[in-house]
Design a protein around this motif. Structure first.
Motif, PDB file in Angstrom:
ATOM      1  N   ILE A   1     -24.132 -55.256  -3.971  1.00 35.37           N
ATOM      2  CA  ILE A   1     -25.323 -56.046  -4.285  1.00 35.37           C
ATOM      3  C   ILE A   1     -24.951 -57.171  -5.244  1.00 35.37           C
ATOM      4  O   ILE A   1     -24.411 -56.933  -6.322  1.00 35.37           O
ATOM      5  CB  ILE A   1     -26.431 -55.165  -4.908  1.00 35.37           C
ATOM      6  N   GLY A   2     -25.254 -58.396  -4.859  1.00 33.53           N
ATOM      7  CA  GLY A   2     -24.998 -59.537  -5.733  1.00 33.53           C
ATOM      8  C   GLY A   2     -26.200 -59.895  -6.587  1.00 33.53           C
ATOM      9  O   GLY A   2     -26.057 -60.376  -7.710  1.00 33.53           O
ATOM     10  N   THR A   3     -27.407 -59.646  -6.047  1.00 33.01           N
ATOM     11  CA  THR A   3     -28.640 -59.966  -6.762  1.00 33.01           C
ATOM     12  C   THR A   3     -29.653 -58.855  -6.529  1.00 33.01           C
ATOM     13  O   THR A   3     -29.841 -58.413  -5.391  1.00 33.01           O
ATOM     14  CB  THR A   3     -29.245 -61.298  -6.267  1.00 33.01           C
ATOM     15  N   GLN A   4     -30.296 -58.422  -7.608  1.00 30.67           N
ATOM     16  CA  GLN A   4     -31.389 -57.446  -7.532  1.00 30.67           C
ATOM     17  C   GLN A   4     -32.702 -58.169  -7.790  1.00 30.67           C
ATOM     18  O   GLN A   4     -32.828 -58.883  -8.790  1.00 30.67           O
ATOM     19  CB  GLN A   4     -31.227 -56.347  -8.583  1.00 30.67           C
ATOM     20  N   LEU A   5     -33.660 -57.973  -6.901  1.00 31.16           N
ATOM     21  CA  LEU A   5     -35.009 -58.481  -7.085  1.00 31.16           C
ATOM     22  C   LEU A   5     -35.878 -57.311  -7.515  1.00 31.16           C
ATOM     23  O   LEU A   5     -35.792 -56.235  -6.934  1.00 31.16           O
ATOM     24  CB  LEU A   5     -35.548 -59.066  -5.772  1.00 31.16           C
ATOM     25  N   MET A   6     -36.718 -57.520  -8.529  1.00 27.70           N
ATOM     26  CA  MET A   6     -37.566 -56.414  -8.988  1.00 27.70           C
ATOM     27  C   MET A   6     -38.847 -56.934  -9.607  1.00 27.70           C
ATOM     28  O   MET A   6     -38.903 -58.052 -10.105  1.00 27.70           O
ATOM     29  CB  MET A   6     -36.816 -55.509  -9.957  1.00 27.70           C
ATOM     30  N   GLY A   7     -39.842 -56.068  -9.567  1.00 29.94           N
ATOM     31  CA  GLY A   7     -41.095 -56.366 -10.233  1.00 29.94           C
ATOM     32  C   GLY A   7     -41.028 -55.981 -11.699  1.00 29.94           C
ATOM     33  O   GLY A   7     -40.038 -55.396 -12.168  1.00 29.94           O
ATOM     34  N   ARG A   8     -42.089 -56.289 -12.430  1.00 25.98           N
ATOM     35  CA  ARG A   8     -42.116 -56.046 -13.875  1.00 25.98           C
ATOM     36  C   ARG A   8     -41.927 -54.570 -14.220  1.00 25.98           C
ATOM     37  O   ARG A   8     -41.121 -54.230 -15.091  1.00 25.98           O
ATOM     38  CB  ARG A   8     -43.438 -56.533 -14.472  1.00 25.98           C
TER      39      ARG A   8
ATOM     40  N   TYR B   1     -39.967 -60.595 -10.873  1.00 25.61           N
ATOM     41  CA  TYR B   1     -41.199 -61.252 -10.454  1.00 25.61           C
ATOM     42  C   TYR B   1     -42.349 -60.670 -11.243  1.00 25.61           C
ATOM     43  O   TYR B   1     -42.637 -59.476 -11.156  1.00 25.61           O
ATOM     44  CB  TYR B   1     -41.434 -61.035  -8.958  1.00 25.61           C
ATOM     45  N   SER B   2     -42.989 -61.517 -12.053  1.00 24.27           N
ATOM     46  CA  SER B   2     -44.106 -61.044 -12.865  1.00 24.27           C
ATOM     47  C   SER B   2     -44.954 -62.222 -13.316  1.00 24.27           C
ATOM     48  O   SER B   2     -44.426 -63.237 -13.780  1.00 24.27           O
ATOM     49  CB  SER B   2     -43.585 -60.291 -14.099  1.00 24.27           C
ATOM     50  N   GLY B   3     -46.247 -62.045 -13.207  1.00 25.48           N
ATOM     51  CA  GLY B   3     -47.168 -63.031 -13.734  1.00 25.48           C
ATOM     52  C   GLY B   3     -47.561 -62.732 -15.165  1.00 25.48           C
ATOM     53  O   GLY B   3     -48.182 -63.564 -15.834  1.00 25.48           O
TER      54      GLY B   3
ATOM     55  N   LEU C   1     -36.729 -65.075 -14.613  1.00 29.72           N
ATOM     56  CA  LEU C   1     -38.114 -64.682 -14.394  1.00 29.72           C
ATOM     57  C   LEU C   1     -38.763 -65.645 -13.409  1.00 29.72           C
ATOM     58  O   LEU C   1     -38.661 -66.863 -13.567  1.00 29.72           O
ATOM     59  CB  LEU C   1     -38.869 -64.704 -15.732  1.00 29.72           C
ATOM     60  N   GLU C   2     -39.396 -65.093 -12.385  1.00 28.06           N
ATOM     61  CA  GLU C   2     -40.175 -65.878 -11.419  1.00 28.06           C
ATOM     62  C   GLU C   2     -41.616 -65.381 -11.494  1.00 28.06           C
ATOM     63  O   GLU C   2     -41.857 -64.178 -11.600  1.00 28.06           O
ATOM     64  CB  GLU C   2     -39.641 -65.687  -9.992  1.00 28.06           C
TER      65      GLU C   2
END
Length: 187
Positions: A43-50, A87-89, A101-102
């Motif tokens: 895995i080169g990049t992990q995407l995750m929620g807050r 990913y978090s608002g 942070l996106e």
């Protein structure tokens, strides 16, 4: 070009937490952890929620614990060496290295990231993964199925998505955990 992979530790009935938010029943033993480490190396990049980020940021400093078992120490090194997108608002800032942070999930942007990546990209967290499933951009699904039924909670897989899958790999552990890896078949 990498693949977009969703993997989770689940109960036999498909939950990553029970209805009280507990996931202690899914704590991997040394054999499972070592196997996970092997998967995470690609895995080169992990995407995750807050929420997932708040749980996983433990690994940023876990290697400072004197009695940390070797598979966990190894995972801490893998975590530090992996790029992360949260990913978090609502999250004010990220506090771990190699992390950005996106504010919202953009399926086209994720599709581009995966296409341009030499390594695979993973999604951690069922709510964020649901966006990718609904957008039709998930390439693989992995599950570490634990020998427990929790009767409710947070499901790994989203409702309202139907996919045809092809079994790529399976592995049985002495603990009763079974790893299943599937490719998503497209049209």
């Amino acid at each position: 070009m990498g693949s977009l992979i969703v993997t989770g530790l689940t109960s036999l009935d498909g939950y990553i937490t029970d209805d009280e938010g507990d996931f202690s029943w899914a704590t991997p033993d040394a054999a499972v952890h070592t196997f996970v480490n092997g998967l995470e190396r690609r895995i080169g990049t992990q995407l995750m929620g807050r929420r997932m980020y708040e749980v996983m940021r433990f690994w940023e400093t876990a290697d400072e614990l004197p009695d940390l078992p070797e598979p966990e120490r190894e995972y801490a090194a893998i975590w530090k060496d992996t790029d992360k997108v949260v990913y978090s608002g609502s999250l004010a800032e990220v506090t771990t290295e190699r992390t950005r942070l996106e504010r919202r999930f953009d399926a086209d942007e994720v599709r581009r990231l995966v296409a341009e990546s030499a390594d695979d990209v993973s999604i951690a967290g069922p709510h964020l993964a649901a966006h990718a499933f609904h957008a039709g951009i998930v390439d693989e699904v992995g599950m570490f199925v634990h020998p427990v039924i929790v009767g409710g909670g947070t499901a790994l897989l989203p409702d309202g998505v139907r996919l045809e899958l092809q079994l790529l790999d399976e592995h049985r552990f002495d603990s009763g955990v079974v790893y299943l890896r599937y490719a998503v078949l497209r049209g």
